[in-house]
Design an enzyme around this catalytic site. Sequence first.
Site, mmCIF file in Angstrom:
data_model
loop_
_atom_site.group_PDB
_atom_site.id
_atom_site.type_symbol
_atom_site.label_atom_id
_atom_site.label_comp_id
_atom_site.label_asym_id
_atom_site.label_seq_id
_atom_site.Cartn_x
_atom_site.Cartn_y
_atom_site.Cartn_z
ATOM 1 N N ASP A 21 -17.577 6.932 -0.766
ATOM 2 C CA ASP A 21 -16.314 6.764 -0.040
ATOM 3 C C ASP A 21 -16.038 8.075 0.688
ATOM 4 O O ASP A 21 -16.723 9.089 0.455
ATOM 5 C CB ASP A 21 -15.193 6.416 -1.049
ATOM 6 C CG ASP A 21 -13.862 6.057 -0.380
ATOM 7 O OD1 ASP A 21 -13.854 5.806 0.849
ATOM 8 O OD2 ASP A 21 -12.834 6.040 -1.089
ATOM 9 N N CYS A 57 -16.351 1.281 1.088
ATOM 10 C CA CYS A 57 -15.186 0.417 1.351
ATOM 11 C C CYS A 57 -14.737 0.488 2.804
ATOM 12 O O CYS A 57 -14.033 -0.402 3.273
ATOM 13 C CB CYS A 57 -14.042 0.785 0.415
ATOM 14 S SG CYS A 57 -13.393 2.447 0.678
ATOM 15 N N HIS A 98 -7.587 1.029 -6.206
ATOM 16 C CA HIS A 98 -7.726 0.095 -5.074
ATOM 17 C C HIS A 98 -8.387 -1.193 -5.590
ATOM 18 O O HIS A 98 -9.535 -1.505 -5.261
ATOM 19 C CB HIS A 98 -8.581 0.753 -3.989
ATOM 20 C CG HIS A 98 -8.481 0.099 -2.637
ATOM 21 N ND1 HIS A 98 -7.653 -0.971 -2.372
ATOM 22 C CD2 HIS A 98 -9.135 0.370 -1.468
ATOM 23 C CE1 HIS A 98 -7.796 -1.323 -1.099
ATOM 24 N NE2 HIS A 98 -8.681 -0.530 -0.531
ATOM 25 N N ARG A 135 0.886 -1.173 0.000
ATOM 26 C CA ARG A 135 0.000 0.000 0.000
ATOM 27 C C ARG A 135 0.914 1.211 0.000
ATOM 28 O O ARG A 135 1.708 1.395 0.924
ATOM 29 C CB ARG A 135 -0.905 0.007 1.233
ATOM 30 C CG ARG A 135 -1.577 1.348 1.449
ATOM 31 C CD ARG A 135 -2.662 1.319 2.492
ATOM 32 N NE ARG A 135 -3.822 0.606 1.992
ATOM 33 C CZ ARG A 135 -5.020 0.629 2.579
ATOM 34 N NH1 ARG A 135 -5.204 1.320 3.694
ATOM 35 N NH2 ARG A 135 -6.026 -0.026 2.062
ATOM 36 N N ARG A 156 -13.158 -8.938 1.552
ATOM 37 C CA ARG A 156 -11.750 -8.621 1.285
ATOM 38 C C ARG A 156 -10.905 -9.873 1.525
ATOM 39 O O ARG A 156 -10.004 -10.195 0.755
ATOM 40 C CB ARG A 156 -11.260 -7.490 2.202
ATOM 41 C CG ARG A 156 -11.890 -6.126 1.965
ATOM 42 C CD ARG A 156 -11.504 -5.533 0.635
ATOM 43 N NE ARG A 156 -10.076 -5.386 0.509
ATOM 44 C CZ ARG A 156 -9.351 -4.379 1.023
ATOM 45 N NH1 ARG A 156 -9.957 -3.399 1.643
ATOM 46 N NH2 ARG A 156 -8.043 -4.324 0.861
ATOM 47 N N GLN A 208 -10.104 -3.991 -3.300
ATOM 48 C CA GLN A 208 -11.394 -3.577 -2.748
ATOM 49 C C GLN A 208 -12.532 -3.872 -3.730
ATOM 50 O O GLN A 208 -13.575 -4.406 -3.353
ATOM 51 C CB GLN A 208 -11.358 -2.068 -2.450
ATOM 52 C CG GLN A 208 -12.676 -1.530 -1.906
ATOM 53 C CD GLN A 208 -12.977 -2.071 -0.517
ATOM 54 O OE1 GLN A 208 -12.151 -1.984 0.362
ATOM 55 N NE2 GLN A 208 -14.152 -2.642 -0.330
#
Length: 308
Positions: free
Chosen positions: A225, A266, A134, A107, A294, A137
Site C-alpha cells: 500500500d 488497494c 479498512h 470514511r 469493492r 477493502q
Amino acid sequence: MNHFLDIHKTDPDALRSILSSAQSMKEARQGRSKGARDDEQPLAGRMVALIFEKPSTRTRVSFDVGVRQMGGETLVLTGSEMQLGHGETIADTARVLSRYVDMIMIRTFDEEALLELAEHATVPVINGLTNQSHPCQIMADILTFEEHRGPIAGRKVVWCGDGNNVFTSFAHAAGQLGFDLTFSGPPPLDPDPSALEFARAKGARVEIVRDPLAAVEGADLVVTDTWVSMHDSQTTRERRHNQLRPYQVNERLMVHAKDDALFMHCLPAHRGEEATNAVMDGPHSVIFDEAENRLHAQKAIMRWCLAV
Ligand code: CP
Ligand code: NVA
C-alpha cells in the site's frame, strides 16, 4: 440490523455469507451494463448516506453505484460541508441522520468517530476507512483471492511496507478466515500489536520478517500500500520513503514468491514507489479485479447490514 465496523467484530459465518452473496450478485450481473439495475432490488425505497471526511475514488463510486444497482438512492456528503466538521457532536449527527436515511457509510479519521456514530445511530453504519482499519477493502481482496485461487484458508499472505490501516484489516481477516500472515517492514512502522494478537489468538500463524526477500518466500499473495496514508503528516514523507524503500514490491522481490502468487494493492498507488509498473501491470497483478470487487463485496455488506 447490523453495523459493519470491522472484520474482527463481524462473525466469521457472517463474513463467509457476505463473500458468497457478493460472488452470486457478481455472477448475476455478468455481461450487463454497469448502470443496469439488478433483477432483485433489495434497496428499493432506501436512502443511503455516504459521508467522506477524506478523499476517495473507489469507495465513493463503488458504494454509489452499488446502491443504485440494488434500487436505492444515495446522498454523498463531505465532512467539511456538514455541521459535523463545525462542532455538532457525532452523537447528535447520528440521531439526526437516522431520522432521514436508512444506512450510513462513513470514511473518517480516528475510529472513535465511527464507533460513536454507530453507538448513537438507529440505522446500520459501515466503516469506509478510518486511520485504524479498512474492512470493506479486505472483503473485496478476499473475494478476489478466492475467485482466482480458491479458499484463502491456510494460504500465505505477505505484506511488504507500512503497518497501516489496510494491514490491520488483513490481520483481522487472517484471524477470522484462517490464513497465514507475514509482515515485512521497518520496526518504526510496525503494525498495531493488538491486530496481530487478535489473529494469533484465533490460531493464525502471524510473523514479522524484516528481510523482504525472506518474507515473500512461498507467498501465495503479496500485498502493499502507499507509504504515506491520508492521515499521515506530510512532514514524515521523506523519512517514511527512506525507511520503506527496501520494501518496494518489484520483479526481483516477486521471484521469491510462489510462481502463481498474486499481487494486490488497494489503490491509489504511487507507481515506482511502493510497487513498480512491472509488478502493477505484470502477470501476478489483480489490482483492477480488487477495485471492481469493492462494488460486489460492498453490495453484499449493505444487504447483510439491512438483512434484505
Ligand atoms: N482503496 C480505496 O479505498 O480507494 P479510495 O481511497 O479511492 O476510496
Ligand atoms: N492506507 C491508505 C489507504 C487508502 C485507500 C490511506 O489510509 O490513505
